[in-house]
Motif scaffolding. Sequence first.
Motif, PDB file in Angstrom:
ATOM      1  N   ALA A   1      24.916 -13.191  14.644  1.00  0.00           N
ATOM      2  CA  ALA A   1      24.605 -11.920  15.062  1.00  0.00           C
ATOM      3  C   ALA A   1      24.370 -11.000  14.031  1.00  0.00           C
ATOM      4  N   LEU A   2      24.929 -11.411  12.792  1.00  0.00           N
ATOM      5  CA  LEU A   2      24.611 -10.261  11.835  1.00  0.00           C
ATOM      6  C   LEU A   2      23.210 -10.587  11.216  1.00  0.00           C
ATOM      7  N   GLU A   3      22.651 -11.786  11.134  1.00  0.00           N
ATOM      8  CA  GLU A   3      21.419 -12.125  10.543  1.00  0.00           C
ATOM      9  C   GLU A   3      20.122 -11.077  11.068  1.00  0.00           C
ATOM     10  N   PRO A   4      20.449 -11.242  12.461  1.00  0.00           N
ATOM     11  CA  PRO A   4      19.250 -10.344  13.128  1.00  0.00           C
ATOM     12  C   PRO A   4      19.591  -8.791  13.104  1.00  0.00           C
TER      13      PRO A   4
ATOM     14  N   ALA B   1       0.852  -1.201  -0.102  1.00  0.00           N
ATOM     15  CA  ALA B   1      -0.025   0.125   0.068  1.00  0.00           C
ATOM     16  C   ALA B   1       0.962   1.247  -0.114  1.00  0.00           C
ATOM     17  N   GLU B   2       0.459   2.183  -0.480  1.00  0.00           N
ATOM     18  CA  GLU B   2       1.198   3.531  -0.526  1.00  0.00           C
ATOM     19  C   GLU B   2       0.981   4.490   0.652  1.00  0.00           C
ATOM     20  N   GLY B   3       2.170   5.220   0.924  1.00  0.00           N
ATOM     21  CA  GLY B   3       2.038   6.041   2.071  1.00  0.00           C
ATOM     22  C   GLY B   3       2.162   5.396   3.242  1.00  0.00           C
ATOM     23  N   GLN B   4       1.446   5.901   4.321  1.00  0.00           N
ATOM     24  CA  GLN B   4       1.346   5.455   5.777  1.00  0.00           C
ATOM     25  C   GLN B   4       0.748   4.251   5.742  1.00  0.00           C
ATOM     26  N   ILE B   5      -0.235   4.126   5.023  1.00  0.00           N
ATOM     27  CA  ILE B   5      -1.199   2.929   4.846  1.00  0.00           C
ATOM     28  C   ILE B   5      -0.114   1.650   5.070  1.00  0.00           C
ATOM     29  N   GLY B   6       0.891   1.679   4.373  1.00  0.00           N
ATOM     30  CA  GLY B   6       1.805   0.620   4.005  1.00  0.00           C
ATOM     31  C   GLY B   6       2.525   0.063   5.139  1.00  0.00           C
ATOM     32  N   GLU B   7       2.329   1.154   6.220  1.00  0.00           N
ATOM     33  CA  GLU B   7       3.634   0.999   7.561  1.00  0.00           C
ATOM     34  C   GLU B   7       2.503   0.651   8.809  1.00  0.00           C
ATOM     35  N   VAL B   8       1.462   0.440   8.725  1.00  0.00           N
ATOM     36  CA  VAL B   8       0.419   0.527   9.877  1.00  0.00           C
ATOM     37  C   VAL B   8       0.682  -0.648  10.993  1.00  0.00           C
ATOM     38  N   LEU B   9       1.584  -1.728  10.704  1.00  0.00           N
ATOM     39  CA  LEU B   9       1.750  -2.936  11.557  1.00  0.00           C
ATOM     40  C   LEU B   9       2.619  -2.429  12.633  1.00  0.00           C
ATOM     41  N   GLY B  10       3.308  -1.340  12.534  1.00  0.00           N
ATOM     42  CA  GLY B  10       4.536  -0.940  13.475  1.00  0.00           C
ATOM     43  C   GLY B  10       5.430  -2.130  13.846  1.00  0.00           C
ATOM     44  N   PHE B  11       5.362  -2.223  15.285  1.00  0.00           N
ATOM     45  CA  PHE B  11       6.184  -3.388  15.775  1.00  0.00           C
ATOM     46  C   PHE B  11       5.933  -4.651  15.088  1.00  0.00           C
ATOM     47  N   GLY B  12       4.812  -4.849  14.627  1.00  0.00           N
ATOM     48  CA  GLY B  12       4.407  -6.035  14.059  1.00  0.00           C
ATOM     49  C   GLY B  12       5.414  -6.439  12.943  1.00  0.00           C
ATOM     50  N   ILE B  13       5.820  -5.517  12.205  1.00  0.00           N
ATOM     51  CA  ILE B  13       6.660  -5.713  10.968  1.00  0.00           C
ATOM     52  C   ILE B  13       7.923  -6.370  11.261  1.00  0.00           C
TER      53      ILE B  13
ATOM     54  N   LEU C   1       7.360  -9.757  12.745  1.00  0.00           N
ATOM     55  CA  LEU C   1       7.055 -10.754  11.595  1.00  0.00           C
ATOM     56  C   LEU C   1       8.190 -11.167  10.657  1.00  0.00           C
ATOM     57  N   MET C   2       9.027 -10.179  10.659  1.00  0.00           N
ATOM     58  CA  MET C   2      10.526 -10.243  10.012  1.00  0.00           C
ATOM     59  C   MET C   2      11.292 -11.343  10.796  1.00  0.00           C
ATOM     60  N   ALA C   3      11.406 -11.198  12.177  1.00  0.00           N
ATOM     61  CA  ALA C   3      12.031 -12.004  12.824  1.00  0.00           C
ATOM     62  C   ALA C   3      11.547 -13.517  12.478  1.00  0.00           C
ATOM     63  N   VAL C   4      10.293 -13.733  12.602  1.00  0.00           N
ATOM     64  CA  VAL C   4       9.950 -15.074  12.305  1.00  0.00           C
ATOM     65  C   VAL C   4      10.378 -15.461  10.859  1.00  0.00           C
ATOM     66  N   ALA C   5      10.301 -14.538  10.058  1.00  0.00           N
ATOM     67  CA  ALA C   5      10.444 -14.877   8.551  1.00  0.00           C
ATOM     68  C   ALA C   5      12.009 -15.175   8.160  1.00  0.00           C
ATOM     69  N   ILE C   6      12.768 -14.552   8.923  1.00  0.00           N
ATOM     70  CA  ILE C   6      14.134 -14.804   8.927  1.00  0.00           C
ATOM     71  C   ILE C   6      14.627 -16.242   9.556  1.00  0.00           C
ATOM     72  N   GLY C   7      13.924 -16.018  10.745  1.00  0.00           N
ATOM     73  CA  GLY C   7      14.297 -17.145  11.779  1.00  0.00           C
ATOM     74  C   GLY C   7      13.652 -18.653  11.338  1.00  0.00           C
ATOM     75  N   VAL C   8      12.934 -18.629  10.492  1.00  0.00           N
ATOM     76  CA  VAL C   8      12.341 -20.115   9.976  1.00  0.00           C
ATOM     77  C   VAL C   8      13.713 -20.915   9.386  1.00  0.00           C
TER      78      VAL C   8
ATOM     79  N   LEU D   1      12.225  -9.865  22.687  1.00  0.00           N
ATOM     80  CA  LEU D   1      10.987 -10.670  21.984  1.00  0.00           C
ATOM     81  C   LEU D   1      11.501 -10.925  20.630  1.00  0.00           C
ATOM     82  N   LEU D   2      12.246 -10.036  19.936  1.00  0.00           N
ATOM     83  CA  LEU D   2      12.702 -10.273  18.443  1.00  0.00           C
ATOM     84  C   LEU D   2      13.681 -11.484  18.500  1.00  0.00           C
ATOM     85  N   THR D   3      14.666 -11.333  19.465  1.00  0.00           N
ATOM     86  CA  THR D   3      15.651 -12.421  19.662  1.00  0.00           C
ATOM     87  C   THR D   3      14.858 -13.728  19.647  1.00  0.00           C
ATOM     88  N   LEU D   4      14.093 -13.881  20.696  1.00  0.00           N
ATOM     89  CA  LEU D   4      13.181 -15.196  20.738  1.00  0.00           C
ATOM     90  C   LEU D   4      12.639 -15.783  19.437  1.00  0.00           C
TER      91      LEU D   4
END
Length: 268
Positions: free
Chosen positions: A156-159, A95-107, A110-117, A186-189
Motif C-alpha cells: 500500500a505504501l510503495e504505490p 530538461a529545464e522548465g516545462q520541457i522536463g514535464e512533457v510526458l504528463g501521465f506517462g511519468i 513509467l514510474m509504476a513500471v519502474a517501481i513495480g519491477v 492502470l497505475l495499479t496494474l
Amino acid sequence: MLGFAETLGATLGSFLVPAFAGLLIISAAARYLKPRYLAAFAIGLYLWFFSDTIGDASFLGASQGFAGGALQLALWVTFAIGLLAVLSFDRNMFAEGQIGEVLGFGIPLLMAVAIGVHGFGEGAAVGATAAATHSANHLEAFGGVSAASSFVVHKALEPMIIGAAYWVYARDHATNMTGRLKDFSLLTLAFSLPGIIGAATLYYLVQAISGIDLTYAFALGLGTSIYAALRLSRPLFKDSGSNSESFRTALLILLGFACLYLAALLHA
C-alpha cells in the motif's frame, strides 16, 4: 504444496488491492498538501524502498569485495540495464522548465513500471514458497499474521510514490472521478503485474529447476527504481520558499521513511 489457483488469488489480492488503496490514500492527502510535500513524503518512502531492495539484491555483491567474479559482474550489469532502460523512455527528465514535464501521465505510468519491477522478485518468492511448502495455508507458509500484514502495508505504501508523481505531473490528466479511477486502475496494474507474473512463473518453474537466484530480479528492479527518486526530487527545488518550508519538507521526507521502516518492523 499449496494450489496454484489459491496462490494466484492470494498474489492478486495482496498486490492489487493494497496498491489501489495506497493510490486513493495519497490522492486524499493531495486535497490538503502541496504537490511538493507529497513528493517529499514519497522520497522518504523511496529511501527505505531503496535500502530494502538493495538488500534483496545482496548489495550487488559488495560483501565479496573484488572476489565475486562473473556472478558479481552480472549483478552490476543487471542493475545498470535497469537504470539505463527506464531512463531511455524519459529523455526530457533533466530538461529545464516545462520541457522536463512533457510526458504528463506517462511519468507516473513509467514510474509504476519502474517501481513495480522489483515486485517480480517478491511475487516469484511467493510462487516458489507456495510450490515447495508443507504448510496448510498461505498465512502459515509466509510467517503468520505479522509477516503478512507487513507485506500488505508495503504494497500500500510503495504505490504512494507513484501517486505523488501523479499529483505532481499529471493532476490535470483526468477531469472527473471516473477518469481518476481509470488512471489509478492502470497505475495499479502497471505496478502489480510484474509481481503477478513472478508468482505464476516461479510456482511451476521452481518445481523443475532448483536453486533459482532471485537477486538478479531485485538488482534489475533496483536500477529501474532510481527513476522515481530523480523525478520526485524535481519539484522539491522549485519555489522552495522560506526556511519553514524547507523544514516541513524535511519532516515529510522523514515521515515517509518512518512509514516503511515501521512496516518492516512488523516482519522482524
